[in-house]
Design a protein around this motif. Sequence first.
Motif, PDB file in Angstrom:
ATOM      1  N   GLY A  27      23.153  44.335 -65.722  1.00  0.00           N
ATOM      2  CA  GLY A  27      24.560  44.150 -65.395  1.00  0.00           C
ATOM      3  C   GLY A  27      25.170  42.872 -65.952  1.00  0.00           C
ATOM      4  O   GLY A  27      26.377  42.718 -65.945  1.00  0.00           O
ATOM      5  N   GLU A  28      24.341  41.944 -66.420  1.00  0.00           N
ATOM      6  CA  GLU A  28      24.855  40.709 -67.008  1.00  0.00           C
ATOM      7  C   GLU A  28      25.245  40.946 -68.462  1.00  0.00           C
ATOM      8  O   GLU A  28      24.713  41.841 -69.116  1.00  0.00           O
ATOM      9  CB  GLU A  28      23.797  39.597 -66.982  1.00  0.00           C
ATOM     10  CG  GLU A  28      23.536  38.988 -65.646  1.00  0.00           C
ATOM     11  CD  GLU A  28      22.552  37.831 -65.727  1.00  0.00           C
ATOM     12  OE1 GLU A  28      22.770  36.864 -64.993  1.00  0.00           O
ATOM     13  OE2 GLU A  28      21.593  37.887 -66.510  1.00  0.00           O
ATOM     14  N   SER A  32      29.559  36.191 -77.420  1.00  0.00           N
ATOM     15  CA  SER A  32      29.152  35.849 -78.777  1.00  0.00           C
ATOM     16  C   SER A  32      28.933  34.346 -78.912  1.00  0.00           C
ATOM     17  O   SER A  32      27.948  33.900 -79.525  1.00  0.00           O
ATOM     18  CB  SER A  32      30.222  36.332 -79.766  1.00  0.00           C
ATOM     19  OG  SER A  32      29.910  35.967 -81.070  1.00  0.00           O
ATOM     20  N   ALA A  33      29.816  33.555 -78.321  1.00  0.00           N
ATOM     21  CA  ALA A  33      29.693  32.096 -78.397  1.00  0.00           C
ATOM     22  C   ALA A  33      28.433  31.606 -77.688  1.00  0.00           C
ATOM     23  O   ALA A  33      27.739  30.705 -78.180  1.00  0.00           O
ATOM     24  CB  ALA A  33      30.929  31.430 -77.798  1.00  0.00           C
ATOM     25  N   LEU A  58      22.133  49.513 -80.457  1.00  0.00           N
ATOM     26  CA  LEU A  58      21.162  48.617 -79.846  1.00  0.00           C
ATOM     27  C   LEU A  58      21.818  47.748 -78.773  1.00  0.00           C
ATOM     28  O   LEU A  58      21.141  47.266 -77.870  1.00  0.00           O
ATOM     29  CB  LEU A  58      20.499  47.736 -80.904  1.00  0.00           C
ATOM     30  CG  LEU A  58      19.671  48.478 -81.960  1.00  0.00           C
ATOM     31  CD1 LEU A  58      19.133  47.500 -82.993  1.00  0.00           C
ATOM     32  CD2 LEU A  58      18.550  49.258 -81.312  1.00  0.00           C
ATOM     33  N   LEU A  59      23.141  47.549 -78.894  1.00  0.00           N
ATOM     34  CA  LEU A  59      23.882  46.731 -77.939  1.00  0.00           C
ATOM     35  C   LEU A  59      25.056  47.501 -77.371  1.00  0.00           C
ATOM     36  O   LEU A  59      25.614  48.379 -78.019  1.00  0.00           O
ATOM     37  CB  LEU A  59      24.440  45.467 -78.621  1.00  0.00           C
ATOM     38  CG  LEU A  59      23.468  44.506 -79.276  1.00  0.00           C
ATOM     39  CD1 LEU A  59      24.227  43.298 -79.815  1.00  0.00           C
ATOM     40  CD2 LEU A  59      22.371  44.092 -78.328  1.00  0.00           C
ATOM     41  N   LEU A  60      25.429  47.102 -76.164  1.00  0.00           N
ATOM     42  CA  LEU A  60      26.653  47.583 -75.538  1.00  0.00           C
ATOM     43  C   LEU A  60      27.657  46.445 -75.579  1.00  0.00           C
ATOM     44  O   LEU A  60      27.293  45.273 -75.440  1.00  0.00           O
ATOM     45  CB  LEU A  60      26.404  47.980 -74.084  1.00  0.00           C
ATOM     46  CG  LEU A  60      25.438  49.135 -73.853  1.00  0.00           C
ATOM     47  CD1 LEU A  60      25.197  49.316 -72.358  1.00  0.00           C
ATOM     48  CD2 LEU A  60      25.970  50.410 -74.480  1.00  0.00           C
ATOM     49  N   VAL A  61      28.921  46.797 -75.766  1.00  0.00           N
ATOM     50  CA  VAL A  61      29.994  45.803 -75.794  1.00  0.00           C
ATOM     51  C   VAL A  61      30.884  46.036 -74.588  1.00  0.00           C
ATOM     52  O   VAL A  61      31.389  47.137 -74.383  1.00  0.00           O
ATOM     53  CB  VAL A  61      30.833  45.929 -77.089  1.00  0.00           C
ATOM     54  CG1 VAL A  61      31.909  44.856 -77.129  1.00  0.00           C
ATOM     55  CG2 VAL A  61      29.953  45.874 -78.319  1.00  0.00           C
ATOM     56  N   ASP A  66      35.700  40.080 -68.383  1.00  0.00           N
ATOM     57  CA  ASP A  66      34.289  39.673 -68.375  1.00  0.00           C
ATOM     58  C   ASP A  66      33.569  40.226 -69.601  1.00  0.00           C
ATOM     59  O   ASP A  66      32.482  40.790 -69.494  1.00  0.00           O
ATOM     60  CB  ASP A  66      33.611  40.159 -67.090  1.00  0.00           C
ATOM     61  CG  ASP A  66      34.214  39.532 -65.858  1.00  0.00           C
ATOM     62  OD1 ASP A  66      34.517  38.317 -65.906  1.00  0.00           O
ATOM     63  OD2 ASP A  66      34.379  40.241 -64.848  1.00  0.00           O
ATOM     64  N   GLN A  67      34.149  40.010 -70.762  1.00  0.00           N
ATOM     65  CA  GLN A  67      33.613  40.591 -71.992  1.00  0.00           C
ATOM     66  C   GLN A  67      32.284  39.970 -72.392  1.00  0.00           C
ATOM     67  O   GLN A  67      31.970  38.847 -72.023  1.00  0.00           O
ATOM     68  CB  GLN A  67      34.614  40.441 -73.130  1.00  0.00           C
ATOM     69  CG  GLN A  67      34.829  39.013 -73.595  1.00  0.00           C
ATOM     70  CD  GLN A  67      35.883  38.939 -74.677  1.00  0.00           C
ATOM     71  OE1 GLN A  67      36.432  39.940 -75.096  1.00  0.00           O
ATOM     72  NE2 GLN A  67      36.164  37.744 -75.133  1.00  0.00           N
TER      73      GLN A  67
END
Length: 144
Positions: A27-28, A32-33, A58-61, A66-67
């Motif tokens: 859930g966390e 990018s920074a 491979l990743l979820l965005v 709370d991006q």
Amino acid sequence: MSGLLKISRGSQYALAAIARLATLKEGEVCTSAQIAAEADIPKKFTANILSLLANHNLLLVKRGKDQGYSLARPASLISVLDVIEAYGGEFDKPYCFLDSHRLCNAEDPCALHETWQAMKESVRQALANKSVADLAAEMRGRKR
């Protein structure tokens, strides 16, 4: 000959980023920074690398207030090879072991062609068998 098994700097950054994301709790998300700072990746590359990994599922965005980014599946189910190939395409080092400027092939093999083919397959299998969870755990262990 030393460059025959090297992976690109971009692939190294992609592995560092995904290893960082493997440390997140369910859930966390991580921005990018944050990934750039914590994985020691130049900021100008981070967004592109993360976008590419997301495009390869491979990743979820997460968008909005709370991006951030998270893994698309458990780190134990993502291999190091998955990440390398997502960034750089199929892991295949086609160059001849004896002459790095020559493409190695079965029609015109060098004296070490079969040995080189077995070595490449062995490396490919090792990368496929190493999970991102394993990688993240080893990286954490080395930072102590």
